[in-house]
Design a protein around this motif. Structure first.
Motif, PDB file in Angstrom:
ATOM      1  N   ASP A 128      11.773 -38.722  44.176  1.00  0.00           N
ATOM      2  CA  ASP A 128      10.850 -37.819  43.362  1.00  0.00           C
ATOM      3  C   ASP A 128      11.651 -37.059  42.088  1.00  0.00           C
ATOM      4  N   ASP A 129      13.016 -36.704  42.457  1.00  0.00           N
ATOM      5  CA  ASP A 129      13.705 -35.874  41.433  1.00  0.00           C
ATOM      6  C   ASP A 129      14.775 -37.083  40.670  1.00  0.00           C
ATOM      7  N   TRP A 130      14.542 -38.019  40.744  1.00  0.00           N
ATOM      8  CA  TRP A 130      15.577 -39.117  40.022  1.00  0.00           C
ATOM      9  C   TRP A 130      15.944 -38.698  38.815  1.00  0.00           C
ATOM     10  N   LYS A 131      17.314 -39.039  38.489  1.00  0.00           N
ATOM     11  CA  LYS A 131      17.782 -38.765  37.126  1.00  0.00           C
ATOM     12  C   LYS A 131      18.111 -40.111  36.319  1.00  0.00           C
ATOM     13  N   GLY A 135      13.996 -45.601  46.312  1.00  0.00           N
ATOM     14  CA  GLY A 135      14.693 -44.622  46.960  1.00  0.00           C
ATOM     15  C   GLY A 135      16.052 -44.036  46.008  1.00  0.00           C
ATOM     16  N   ALA A 136      16.161 -44.642  44.693  1.00  0.00           N
ATOM     17  CA  ALA A 136      17.249 -44.291  43.969  1.00  0.00           C
ATOM     18  C   ALA A 136      16.991 -42.919  43.542  1.00  0.00           C
ATOM     19  N   ASN A 137      18.181 -42.310  43.606  1.00  0.00           N
ATOM     20  CA  ASN A 137      18.735 -40.810  42.961  1.00  0.00           C
ATOM     21  C   ASN A 137      18.869 -40.852  41.472  1.00  0.00           C
ATOM     22  N   ILE A 138      19.676 -41.852  41.230  1.00  0.00           N
ATOM     23  CA  ILE A 138      20.254 -42.040  39.680  1.00  0.00           C
ATOM     24  C   ILE A 138      19.539 -43.479  39.345  1.00  0.00           C
ATOM     25  N   ILE A 139      19.114 -43.596  38.110  1.00  0.00           N
ATOM     26  CA  ILE A 139      18.500 -44.918  37.602  1.00  0.00           C
ATOM     27  C   ILE A 139      19.554 -45.194  36.188  1.00  0.00           C
ATOM     28  N   VAL A 140      20.268 -46.075  36.151  1.00  0.00           N
ATOM     29  CA  VAL A 140      21.460 -46.288  34.921  1.00  0.00           C
ATOM     30  C   VAL A 140      20.944 -47.677  34.406  1.00  0.00           C
ATOM     31  N   ASP A 142      33.538 -36.394  46.180  1.00  0.00           N
ATOM     32  CA  ASP A 142      33.550 -37.394  47.508  1.00  0.00           C
ATOM     33  C   ASP A 142      32.183 -36.812  48.362  1.00  0.00           C
ATOM     34  N   LYS A 143      31.420 -35.679  47.718  1.00  0.00           N
ATOM     35  CA  LYS A 143      30.322 -35.260  48.592  1.00  0.00           C
ATOM     36  C   LYS A 143      29.016 -36.210  48.092  1.00  0.00           C
ATOM     37  N   LEU A 144      29.116 -37.216  46.873  1.00  0.00           N
ATOM     38  CA  LEU A 144      28.217 -37.975  46.270  1.00  0.00           C
ATOM     39  C   LEU A 144      27.600 -39.038  47.642  1.00  0.00           C
ATOM     40  N   LYS A 145      28.154 -39.142  48.701  1.00  0.00           N
ATOM     41  CA  LYS A 145      27.665 -40.080  49.683  1.00  0.00           C
ATOM     42  C   LYS A 145      26.312 -39.739  50.040  1.00  0.00           C
ATOM     43  N   GLY A 146      25.607 -40.814  50.260  1.00  0.00           N
ATOM     44  CA  GLY A 146      24.294 -40.671  50.634  1.00  0.00           C
ATOM     45  C   GLY A 146      23.212 -40.634  49.319  1.00  0.00           C
ATOM     46  N   LEU A 147      23.957 -40.560  48.190  1.00  0.00           N
ATOM     47  CA  LEU A 147      22.993 -40.845  47.053  1.00  0.00           C
ATOM     48  C   LEU A 147      22.980 -42.279  46.901  1.00  0.00           C
ATOM     49  N   LYS A 148      21.759 -42.656  46.137  1.00  0.00           N
ATOM     50  CA  LYS A 148      21.735 -44.085  45.758  1.00  0.00           C
ATOM     51  C   LYS A 148      21.619 -44.231  44.123  1.00  0.00           C
ATOM     52  N   ILE A 149      22.492 -45.221  43.560  1.00  0.00           N
ATOM     53  CA  ILE A 149      22.508 -45.406  42.270  1.00  0.00           C
ATOM     54  C   ILE A 149      21.772 -46.752  41.959  1.00  0.00           C
ATOM     55  N   ALA A 150      20.782 -46.965  40.991  1.00  0.00           N
ATOM     56  CA  ALA A 150      20.318 -48.070  40.777  1.00  0.00           C
ATOM     57  C   ALA A 150      20.319 -48.458  39.403  1.00  0.00           C
ATOM     58  N   TRP A 151      21.062 -49.587  39.106  1.00  0.00           N
ATOM     59  CA  TRP A 151      21.251 -50.034  37.790  1.00  0.00           C
ATOM     60  C   TRP A 151      20.275 -51.330  37.360  1.00  0.00           C
ATOM     61  N   VAL A 152      19.746 -50.992  36.423  1.00  0.00           N
ATOM     62  CA  VAL A 152      18.532 -51.889  35.901  1.00  0.00           C
ATOM     63  C   VAL A 152      19.012 -52.632  34.489  1.00  0.00           C
ATOM     64  N   ALA A 173      31.773 -46.467  42.853  1.00  0.00           N
ATOM     65  CA  ALA A 173      30.810 -46.207  43.735  1.00  0.00           C
ATOM     66  C   ALA A 173      31.382 -46.768  45.207  1.00  0.00           C
ATOM     67  N   ARG A 174      31.924 -47.894  45.011  1.00  0.00           N
ATOM     68  CA  ARG A 174      32.484 -48.432  46.595  1.00  0.00           C
ATOM     69  C   ARG A 174      33.784 -47.432  46.822  1.00  0.00           C
ATOM     70  N   LYS A 175      34.312 -46.876  46.279  1.00  0.00           N
ATOM     71  CA  LYS A 175      35.348 -46.411  46.553  1.00  0.00           C
ATOM     72  C   LYS A 175      35.052 -44.738  47.143  1.00  0.00           C
ATOM     73  N   LEU A 176      33.842 -44.356  46.639  1.00  0.00           N
ATOM     74  CA  LEU A 176      33.318 -42.992  46.562  1.00  0.00           C
ATOM     75  C   LEU A 176      32.229 -42.970  47.789  1.00  0.00           C
ATOM     76  N   GLY A 177      32.075 -44.227  48.398  1.00  0.00           N
ATOM     77  CA  GLY A 177      30.990 -44.297  49.277  1.00  0.00           C
ATOM     78  C   GLY A 177      29.720 -44.169  48.827  1.00  0.00           C
ATOM     79  N   VAL A 178      29.259 -44.332  47.679  1.00  0.00           N
ATOM     80  CA  VAL A 178      27.874 -44.291  47.066  1.00  0.00           C
ATOM     81  C   VAL A 178      27.257 -45.572  46.931  1.00  0.00           C
ATOM     82  N   GLU A 179      25.966 -45.553  47.560  1.00  0.00           N
ATOM     83  CA  GLU A 179      25.195 -46.878  47.667  1.00  0.00           C
ATOM     84  C   GLU A 179      24.601 -47.126  46.094  1.00  0.00           C
ATOM     85  N   MET A 180      24.690 -48.530  46.080  1.00  0.00           N
ATOM     86  CA  MET A 180      24.375 -49.133  44.719  1.00  0.00           C
ATOM     87  C   MET A 180      23.396 -50.381  44.880  1.00  0.00           C
TER      88      MET A 180
END
Ligand code: CP
Ligand code: NVA
Length: 322
Positions: A266-269, A224-229, A155-165, A179-186
């Motif tokens: 910069d540090d996207w995963k 602005g994505a922190n995680i690309i999936v 529940d501290k993942l809020k504020g991160l952004k996930i991009a699905w490509v 993501a919606r339930k945890l408040g993470v942007e996608m």
């Protein structure tokens, strides 16, 4: 009649608190297993859990069989060539019979209606090990992986952004709902004609506040994505569409250049549920320092332990392990 068991078919069925707890428990059990203080060694002793798989699997089979063994239970793997189901017997009869002899069922099927029917007729909990519409145990492992990489609890993942490509599929749908339930942007980039179906969009929107940004331009999604999936462009059952799909997804390969052009953090995963094919992600990204794919795969084991504990040991009650 006895109270019907609580099944686990999709992330939608969890409250935000339950989801947060299942994700965090996975990480807790990862640490306790590594420290050899794992507390659940006999939690499923003398119990048989059937694994009914109508599709191939590496991670889901190894993680659930291994998790059942780690909890002291007996995993009974039933592949599509092992039992009468689908050839000589109906889903109804199979579900009634198998559930009368085991304490739980993990199933991997094609249409969602198959797992829904299996659950409807089963007297024991049915856990979804992937259907064409959902992959909830993967979502638990994926958010555990993100938590381990970025924060201390889900529940501290809020504020991160996930991009699905890539393709809109089962893995994406449960990831969006989580993501919606945890408040993470996608943000989701899919080619034209391969967008999230309207019915799933409604389900995602109902899962919590916010919006999923959808585009047909990968660069827009990764901004602005922190995680690309991503995931395969050709899911199991879509093999005959291979040529058409390879063409439609041209330009969707996840690469360093794409992330740079689009302006990812910069540090996207990078994450991918696997199995992986080269067309959807470059070797540079997949094997590089940004890649979380192998810890993500290993986290399937601890996520399976977390889910089995809640649904098969604790009767569907999700309790914090810490
Ligand atoms: N990620 C995943 O579910 O892999 P398998 O198909 O190998 O189980
Ligand atoms: N979307 C993929 C996931 C495999 C784990 C499939 O359904 O084949």
């Amino acid at each position: 009649a006895a109270k019907p068991p609580r099944h686990f078919l999709s992330i939608s069925e969890l409250s935000p608190t339950e989801l947060n707890t299942l994700v965090n428990n996975a990480t807790t059990y990862k640490h306790s297993a590594l420290q050899q203080t794992f507390p659940l060694r006999n939690a499923l002793s003398n119990k048989t859990i059937a694994l009914i798989f109508s599709k191939l699997s590496t991670r889901t089979r190894v993680s659930t069989e291994g998790a059942i063994a780690a909890l002291g239970g007996h995993p009974m793997f039933l592949g599509k060539n092992d039992i009468q189901l689908g050839v000589n017997e109906t889903l109804h009869d199979t579900s009634v019979v198998i559930s009368s002899m085991v304490s739980g069922i993990v199933a991997r099927v094609g249409p969602h209606s198959d797992i829904a029917n299996l659950a409807k007729y089963s007297s024991v909990p049915v856990l979804n090990g992937l259907c064409d519409t959902y992959h909830p145990m993967q979502a638990i492992a994926d958010f555990a992986t993100m938590t381990q990489a970025f924060v201390t609890q889900a529940d501290k993942l809020k504020g991160l952004k996930i991009a699905w490509v890539g393709d809109a599929n089962n893995v994406l749908y449960d990831m969006c709902i989580a993501a919606r339930k945890l408040g993470v942007e996608m943000a989701v980039a899919t080619p034209k004609g391969y967008e999230i179906p309207a019915k799933i969009k409604e389900e995602v929107d109902a899962a919590g506040p916010g919006t999923i940004f959808e585009t047909n331009t990968p660069e827009e999604a990764v901004k602005g994505a922190n995680i690309i999936v991503t995931d395969t462009w050709i899911s199991m059952g879509q093999e005959s569409e291979k040529q058409k799909r390879l063409q439609a997804f041209a330009g969707y390969q996840v690469t360093e250049e794409l992330a740079k052009r689009g302006g990812a953090a910069d540090d996207w995963k990078f994450m991918h549920c696997l199995p992986r094919h080269q067309e959807e992600v470059s070797d540079e990204v997949f094997f590089g320092p940004r890649s979380l794919v192998f810890p993500e795969a290993q986290n399937r084991l601890y996520s399976a332990i977390s889910v089995l504990e809640a649904f098969l040991v604790n009767g569907g009650e999700v309790k914090s392990a810490s």
